[in-house]
Design an enzyme around this catalytic site. Structure first.
Site: not given
Ligand code: PMV
Length: 289
Positions: A71, A123
Site C-alpha cells: 500500500p 527506505d
Molecule cells: O516514512 P516512514 O513512515 O517509513 O518513516 C520514516 C522514519 C523516520 O524515522 C520518521 C524518518 C527517517 O528518515 O528515518
C-alpha cells in the site's frame, strides 16, 4: 523488456530517533513492487514522478509498468521500492552496469528530489539489499537475518512523514529537557533489542516500550492505539507503530501459531492486516519468460 522487483520495509525500532543520530533497526518485508521496463522512444507510460526521474537520471527512454503488493503512503517504503525496482529494470534492459550501491544511492537521490528534500536513505537501502539493517551514526549496515513472524496492521490513515518529522524537531527545539530523555530511552531500547533477537518475549516487550515512547513524542494516532491493543490482546509478544506514525502502519511480533488470529483481530478493529516475515533478497531480477 526487463522486470525487477524490490521489497518494502518496516522499522522494528528507533524511528524518529534516527533523525537525531540515534540507532535504528529496519527490515525488508515480503510484499514487493514489480516493475517492467520496455525500450521505446516515448516517455514513460506510468504517471509517477519517481519513474520519470529514473529515466531522466539514467538518460534512457522507455516505458514502465508497475504491479505493487505494497500500500502507498503507509510507511512501508512503497515509493522507495518503486524507484529501486525501476532503476534495476532500466539497468538490466540497457546494460548500464550499475551495482547495488549505485542503485541505492541513485534511488535516494531521486526520492529526495521528488519529496523536495525529505527522504529516508533507510527506505532505499533496505529495498535494495533486503534483510535486517542497523542504522547507526547515519550509516546503514546489514545484520544477520532473523526469523521474526510479523503481522502488519495498516490504519488506512495516510500520514505525511515530513510533517511528523518536523513536528518532533519543533518539540525538541522548544523542550530539549523533555524530549532528549525520550530519544535516549528509544536508543536504549534499540540497543538492548540487538541482544534479544532470540528472546521474542523480551523483544515484544521492547516494542511495547518503543511504542509508548513514540506516543510520548506526539506521533501516535487513535487508530494505531486501537490496532496495537487488538494485536496485544490477541496474543502478540508486543506491538508498535512503524515509521513516522500519525496513521500509517503498526507491526505486531507474533508467535508463529497465532499469526492468523492476530491478523483477524486487526481486521476486526478495522485495520488491513498483512502477515509477513523478513525478505533477504532485496532487489532482484524476475524471469520474464
Ligand atoms: O516514512 P516512514 O513512515 O517509513 O518513516 C520514516 C522514519 C523516520 O524515522 C520518521 C524518518 C527517517 O528518515 O528515518
Amino acid at each position: 523488456m526487463a522486470t525487477c522487483s524490490a521489497p518494502g520495509k518496516v522499522f522494528l525500532f528507533g524511528e524518529h530517533a534516527v533523525v537525531f543520530g540515534k540507532p535504528g533497526i529496519a527490515m525488508g518485508i515480503k510484499p514487493r513492487v514489480f516493475v517492467t521496463v520496455r525500450r521505446g522512444k516515448n516517455p514513460p507510460r506510468v504517471n509517477s514522478p519517481y519513474i520519470e526521474n529514473c529515466f531522466e537520471q539514467t538518460g534512457v527512454n522507455g516505458s514502465a509498468y508497475i504491479h505493487s503488493q505494497l500500500p502507498s503512503s503507509s510507511g512501508l517504503g512503497s515509493s522507495a521500492a518503486v524507484t529501486v525496482a525501476t532503476l534495476s529494470a532500466i539497468n538490466e534492459e540497457y546494460n548500464l552496469g550499475m551495482d547495488r550501491s549505485h542503485i541505492a544511492s541513485t534511488a535516494f537521490k531521486i526520492e529526495k528530489k521528488v519529496q523536495r528534500g525529505r527522504a529516508s536513505p533507510t527506505d532505499t537501502f533496505v529495498s535494495t539489499y533486503g534483510g535486517l539493517v542497523l542504522v547507526k551514526d547515519n550509516k546503514r549496515r546489514i545484520l544477520p537475518p532473523e526469523n521474526l513472524s510479523l503481522v502488519i496492521g495498516n490504519t488506512m490513515v495516510s500520514h505525511k512523514t515530513a510533517e511528523l518529522v518536523g513536528m518532533v524537531g519543533e518539540f525538541r527545539r522548544s523542550n530539549p529537557h523533555v524530549v532528549d530523555p525520550i530519544l535516549d530511552a528509544i536508543e536504549a531500547v534499540t540497543i538492548r533489542s540487538l541482544h534479544n533477537f532470540h528472546n521474542q518475549k523480551t523483544l515484544g516487550r521492547y516494542m511495547d516500550v518503543n511504542h509508548a515512547l513514540l506516543e510520548a513524542l506526539g506521533v501516535g494516532h487513535p487508530m494505531l492505539t486501537r490496532l496495537v491493543t487488538a494485536a496485544r490482546t490477541s496474543g502478540a509478544y508486543g506491538a508498535k507503530m512503524t515509521g513516522a506514525g500519525g496513521g500509517g502502519c503498526m507491526i505486531a511480533l507474533c508467535p508463529k501459531r497465532s499469526k492468523s488470529r492476530i491478523a483477524k483481530a486487526i481486521e476486526a478493529a478495522e485495520g488491513r492486516a498483512i502477515i509477513t516475515s523478513i525478505d533477504t533478497d532485496g532487489v532482484r531480477t524476475e524471469d520474464d519468460s
